[in-house]
Design an enzyme around this catalytic site. Structure first.
Site, short mmCIF file in Angstrom:
data_model
loop_
_atom_site.label_atom_id
_atom_site.label_comp_id
_atom_site.label_asym_id
_atom_site.label_seq_id
_atom_site.Cartn_x
_atom_site.Cartn_y
_atom_site.Cartn_z
CB SER A 1 -89.25 8.10 -7.57
OG SER A 1 -90.48 7.72 -8.11
CG HIS B 1 -92.82 7.17 -3.74
ND1 HIS B 1 -91.99 6.09 -3.94
CD2 HIS B 1 -92.67 7.97 -4.82
CE1 HIS B 1 -91.37 6.24 -5.10
NE2 HIS B 1 -91.76 7.37 -5.66
#
Ligand SMILES: *[C@@H]1O[C@H](CO)[C@@H](O)[C@H](O)[C@H]1NC(C)=O
Ligand SMILES: *[C@@H]1O[C@H](CO)[C@@H](O)[C@H](O)[C@H]1NC(C)=O
Length: 546
Positions: free
Chosen positions: A208, A468
């Site tokens: 990320s 994610h």
């Protein structure tokens, strides 16, 4: 003459011998670095050396400045057994929002025990958290240490306003957190051999914001002297949430919130901000969120002006890549099939006052909220321009349907494309056009039972797909998830860790996962993407990115 040379050789040999002897007989918990000796901890099957300072504490005069290398001698033996503290932050996960400490710039090292080998390839973790939160301790190292073939290094870097507030000029240029990372990478290169790390076999890995960080670090040519390869998992420098426009306005707004009234310029603002309690500065983050944790990166990287001292980045990343002046090291860039469950899933939470889910509220407030949710808010654009982007997105993904739990899947698709996925082919295109080193890519397609989406939505009755972190947290367990790992995920976890080890050791910069060999996107007309699923892996080629 010859005798002298021979004597020299002999004495060098002798010194080497005794040196080795001393090392072998010495306590493995004691490591010597230029600052002095430190003592780590024996955890059973591995050693840890935690919270070693690499920079002067970024407090007082050092707040909002580039980090300075830590140059003091340790007094006695430094106690490297304290778990790393997070840098002071306003956290998205958990009830306690204000977490960590301002004095936080440390490195933690985890080394397997082995009877047969004394040196290991090295993986450096750049943690995620939108440049706003997260920390070394939140990403567990249990899985990597169970495998026992890698030295793991975790670093702390400043986040949120303390790491990234910027007025866009030389007085408060920003990017402090990225400068911290870079200093830490230099420290690791110089010192890791003392811990048994192979200093020529370092891979930098991030997730990320950490993935974007790895990419941004790689945009420095001399990164090739600091690491052999980099991996950006679900986050790279081209994602729209990395560089937020309007940082100057936010920096002055931050000042106003903490009581720095009408400073005449950036220098005065910085001085005033240096005098305020760090907790007030970080708590001010709430004022930049319109609801929940939206937008998720109000403070983050910026392009610094040319005259900024110690600048990290003075050109847009796209321009840097186009110039070809970046490190020519192998790089992997990845996404998950439903990456955008972060942050879309929070739309399924309810407004506590009205009981309405945020996704329902979107029907009335789409034009207000979309620019914050999807990062097309830009003070240089007109309202009409931003509205048009919002309108087109809604049309493209929802057509005439309403925002509702029923249309959530398509909203999440929109979030995936905009926030994490579209940047992958863009980055591949740029790198293969302007670089020579290999560029690899994988997509992870294997939903976790409890991932970030279930935690954000606080519900499990919706199918989110592969969100994610579903892959990354198989390498570094993420405590807030309380995730149980299925047998198929355990296999993938081990293969991912082996992938890191082999990448660090490969002379040719080859990347493999299980039986699959990644195909290089450079010199390939088609996109080369490895798909990782419950059942294994498969090389895929595409003319158009899928
Ligand atoms: C080192 O730090 C740990 C954790 O803070 C503490 O428990 C321990 O007593 C310290 N050891 C020494 C020798 O100071
Ligand atoms: C939640 O609902 C209350 C009551 O209608 C409203 O005042 C508030 O603005 C809502 N929150 C958001 C962020 O829209």
């Amino acid at each position: 003459m010859y005798t002298f040379k021979w004597l020299m050789c002999f004495s060098l040999f002798w010194i080497t011998l005794t040196g080795t002897e001393a090392e072998l007989s010495s306590d493995p918990l004691i490591v010597e670095i230029p600052n002095g000796k430190l003592r780590g901890k024996d955890i059973g099957h591995y050693f840890s050396y935690e919270s070693i300072p690499y920079a002067e504490p970024p407090i007082g005069e050092h707040r909002f400045e580039a980090p300075q290398p830590y140059s003091h001698r340790f007094e006695g033996i430094f106690n490297a057994t304290k778990p790393p503290v997070a840098c002071l932050q306003w956290n998205q996960f958990g009830a306690k929002k204000l977490q960590g400490e301002e004095d936080c710039l440390t490195i933690s090292i985890y080394k397997p025990k082995s009877k047969t080998r004394s040196s290991f390839p090295v993986v450096v973790l750049l943690h995620g958290g939108c440049f706003m939160f997260g920390g070394a301790a939140l990403n567990g190292h249990k899985f990597i240490m169970q495998e026992g073939n890698l030295i793991l290094v975790k670093i702390s870097y400043r986040v949120g306003p303390l790491g990234f507030a910027s007025t866009g000029d030389k007085d408060l240029p920003g990017n402090y957190g990225l400068k911290d990372q870079r200093l830490a990478l230099q420290w690791i290169k110089q010192n890791i051999a003392n811990f048994g790390g192979m200093s020529d076999n370092i891979v930098v890995l991030g997730h990320s914001a950490g993935g974007a960080s790895a990419h941004l670090q790689l945009l420095h040519e001399d990164f090739s002297q600091l690491a052999r390869a980099a991996i950006s998992v679900s986050g790279n420098a081209l994602d729209p949430w990395i560089f937020n426009q309007g940082h100057r306005g936010r920096a002055f707004e931050l000042g106003r919130i903490v009581g720095c009234e009408q400073p005449k310029d950036s220098a005065e603002l910085k001085n005033c901000l240096k005098s305020k309690p760090a907790s007030e500065i970080v708590s001010a983050v709430q004022s930049f969120l319109i609801f929940s944790y939206v937008p998720f990166s109000p403070f983050g990287p910026v392009v610094e002006p040319e005259d900024a001292p110690d600048a990290f980045l003075t050109q847009d990343p796209v321009e840097v890549i186009k110039s070809g002046k970046f490190a020519q090291v192998p790089w992997a860039v990845t996404y998950t099939t439903e990456d955008g469950g972060y942050n879309a899933a929070l739309l399924l939470e309810k407004n506590k006052t009205t009981g309405e889910t945020w996704i329902e509220t979107l029907n009335d407030r789409w034009f207000d909220w979309a620019p914050y949710l999807l990062f097309h808010r830009d003070p240089k654009k007109t309202i009409e321009d931003m509205d048009e982007i919002s309108r087109n997105l809604r049309q493209q993904y929802l057509g005439d349907r309403r925002f509702s739990v029923e249309s959530y899947w398509d909203v999440q698709r929109m979030f995936t494309d905009i926030l994490f996925k579209n940047s992958v082919p863009s980055a591949i295109d740029l790198h293969r056009k302007h670089g020579k080193s290999p560029v690899y890519s994988f997509v992870y397609d294997n939903p976790a039972v409890t991932g970030v989406a279930q935690v954000l939505a606080k519900r499990s009755d919706v199918f989110f797909g592969t969100v994610h972190g579903d892959d990354f947290f198989l390498i570094f367990e993420f405590a807030p998830l309380g995730r149980r790992i299925r047998p198929d995920e355990k296999v993938i976890s081990r293969k991912l860790i082996k992938m890191l080890e082999d990448f660090a050791l490969s002379d040719k910069g080859a990347l493999t996962f299980g039986d699959c060999v990644f195909q290089n996107n450079v010199n390939s007309k088609e996109y080369q993407v490895l798909r990782i699923t419950e059942n294994g892996c498969k090389n895929e080629q595409f003319d158009q990115f899928p």
